[in-house]
Design a protein around this motif. Structure first.
Motif, PDB file in Angstrom:
ATOM      1  N   GLN A  14       0.829  -1.211   0.000  1.00  0.00           N
ATOM      2  CA  GLN A  14       0.000   0.000   0.000  1.00  0.00           C
ATOM      3  C   GLN A  14       0.866   1.265   0.000  1.00  0.00           C
ATOM      4  O   GLN A  14       0.566   2.229  -0.713  1.00  0.00           O
ATOM      5  CB  GLN A  14      -0.946   0.006   1.206  1.00  0.00           C
ATOM      6  N   SER A 100      -3.243   3.574  18.740  1.00  0.00           N
ATOM      7  CA  SER A 100      -3.343   3.360  17.289  1.00  0.00           C
ATOM      8  C   SER A 100      -2.347   2.286  16.867  1.00  0.00           C
ATOM      9  O   SER A 100      -1.499   1.884  17.655  1.00  0.00           O
ATOM     10  CB  SER A 100      -3.008   4.651  16.527  1.00  0.00           C
ATOM     11  N   ASN A 101      -2.445   1.894  15.603  1.00  0.00           N
ATOM     12  CA  ASN A 101      -1.489   0.961  15.016  1.00  0.00           C
ATOM     13  C   ASN A 101      -0.688   1.716  13.961  1.00  0.00           C
ATOM     14  O   ASN A 101      -1.244   2.509  13.202  1.00  0.00           O
ATOM     15  CB  ASN A 101      -2.214  -0.216  14.364  1.00  0.00           C
ATOM     16  N   TYR A 102       0.619   1.436  13.912  1.00  0.00           N
ATOM     17  CA  TYR A 102       1.496   2.163  12.997  1.00  0.00           C
ATOM     18  C   TYR A 102       2.335   1.203  12.162  1.00  0.00           C
ATOM     19  O   TYR A 102       2.692   0.120  12.614  1.00  0.00           O
ATOM     20  CB  TYR A 102       2.458   3.074  13.777  1.00  0.00           C
ATOM     21  N   LYS A 110      -3.608   6.866   6.343  1.00  0.00           N
ATOM     22  CA  LYS A 110      -4.391   5.724   6.814  1.00  0.00           C
ATOM     23  C   LYS A 110      -4.277   4.552   5.844  1.00  0.00           C
ATOM     24  O   LYS A 110      -4.521   4.691   4.653  1.00  0.00           O
ATOM     25  CB  LYS A 110      -5.849   6.170   6.957  1.00  0.00           C
ATOM     26  N   LEU A 111      -3.913   3.395   6.391  1.00  0.00           N
ATOM     27  CA  LEU A 111      -3.809   2.150   5.629  1.00  0.00           C
ATOM     28  C   LEU A 111      -4.723   1.132   6.303  1.00  0.00           C
ATOM     29  O   LEU A 111      -4.994   1.242   7.492  1.00  0.00           O
ATOM     30  CB  LEU A 111      -2.369   1.639   5.637  1.00  0.00           C
ATOM     31  N   GLN A 112      -5.152   0.134   5.561  1.00  0.00           N
ATOM     32  CA  GLN A 112      -6.047  -0.848   6.161  1.00  0.00           C
ATOM     33  C   GLN A 112      -5.735  -2.241   5.632  1.00  0.00           C
ATOM     34  O   GLN A 112      -5.558  -2.442   4.436  1.00  0.00           O
ATOM     35  CB  GLN A 112      -7.499  -0.469   5.835  1.00  0.00           C
ATOM     36  N   ASP A 115      -9.628  -5.090   7.709  1.00  0.00           N
ATOM     37  CA  ASP A 115     -10.457  -4.208   8.542  1.00  0.00           C
ATOM     38  C   ASP A 115      -9.730  -3.632   9.755  1.00  0.00           C
ATOM     39  O   ASP A 115     -10.368  -3.093  10.656  1.00  0.00           O
ATOM     40  CB  ASP A 115     -11.743  -4.919   9.002  1.00  0.00           C
ATOM     41  N   VAL A 116      -8.418  -3.758   9.812  1.00  0.00           N
ATOM     42  CA  VAL A 116      -7.630  -3.157  10.888  1.00  0.00           C
ATOM     43  C   VAL A 116      -6.935  -1.927  10.307  1.00  0.00           C
ATOM     44  O   VAL A 116      -6.307  -1.998   9.250  1.00  0.00           O
ATOM     45  CB  VAL A 116      -6.590  -4.138  11.467  1.00  0.00           C
ATOM     46  N   VAL A 117      -7.059  -0.795  10.989  1.00  0.00           N
ATOM     47  CA  VAL A 117      -6.469   0.453  10.518  1.00  0.00           C
ATOM     48  C   VAL A 117      -5.048   0.614  11.066  1.00  0.00           C
ATOM     49  O   VAL A 117      -4.793   0.367  12.241  1.00  0.00           O
ATOM     50  CB  VAL A 117      -7.347   1.659  10.944  1.00  0.00           C
ATOM     51  N   PHE A 118      -4.164   1.013  10.187  1.00  0.00           N
ATOM     52  CA  PHE A 118      -2.782   1.326  10.522  1.00  0.00           C
ATOM     53  C   PHE A 118      -2.498   2.712   9.951  1.00  0.00           C
ATOM     54  O   PHE A 118      -3.145   3.132   9.005  1.00  0.00           O
ATOM     55  CB  PHE A 118      -1.799   0.338   9.874  1.00  0.00           C
ATOM     56  N   TYR A 119      -1.518   3.379  10.523  1.00  0.00           N
ATOM     57  CA  TYR A 119      -1.084   4.654   9.960  1.00  0.00           C
ATOM     58  C   TYR A 119       0.345   4.499   9.474  1.00  0.00           C
ATOM     59  O   TYR A 119       1.231   4.117  10.250  1.00  0.00           O
ATOM     60  CB  TYR A 119      -1.189   5.776  11.007  1.00  0.00           C
TER      61      TYR A 119
END
Length: 153
Positions: A14, A100-102, A110-112, A115-119
């Motif tokens: 991504q 948050s998740n990074y 924002k990346l996904q 269905d889990v969001v990461f930055y």
């Protein structure tokens, strides 16, 4: 549920696509600006012509800086090893926190995955600098918020 390495590969892809998409836009804009510069004809109002050329020159310089930044981002991505998991947070780490998740790579927003969001963040951002070198169980404070690092992969 995907493994940590599969998630890392998807996040990397991504970020890579983000970079490639921006690169296409900037290269297209550079091409358009160069065409405009070569087709700019001298009008009866000489000052107007010179102002138009100056504006196009400024735009070309701005696009050149954006291109250089994208090349730096591509270089950073080329250093990420998607087949390795580290204990200490470093370039290419996935970091799960109570906040948050990074994904430590480039600033891609924002990346996904599943269905889990990461930055996607750069290691040069303030939060990226704070996280580097930390391990699971470390507590970090950012913008007056304290959060715990729950998982690093």
């Amino acid at each position: 549920m995907s493994s940590s390495l599969e998630i890392k590969v998807k996040l990397f892809e991504q970020c890579y696509r983000f970079c490639q998409d921006r690169l296409k836009i900037v290269l297209s804009q550079i091409e358009d600006t160069n065409k405009a510069l070569t087709t700019e004809t001298k009008s009866s109002a000489g000052d107007k012509h010179e102002t138009g050329r100056a504006m196009l020159q400024i735009e070309r310089e701005k696009l050149g800086k954006q291109l250089a930044e994208l090349e730096k981002q591509q270089e950073i991505l080329s250093k990420i090893q998607t087949d390795k998991i580290s204990i200490n947070i470093s370039l290419g780490s996935i970091v799960h926190t109570t906040q948050s998740n990074y994904f430590i790579a480039i600033s891609a927003g924002k990346l996904q995955v599943n269905d889990v969001v990461f930055y996607g963040i750069s290691s040069q951002t303030p939060i990226g600098k704070l996280l580097l070198g930390k391990t699971v169980g470390s507590e970090v404070e950012f913008n007056n918020l304290k959060f715990l690092i729950e998982k690093v992969s």
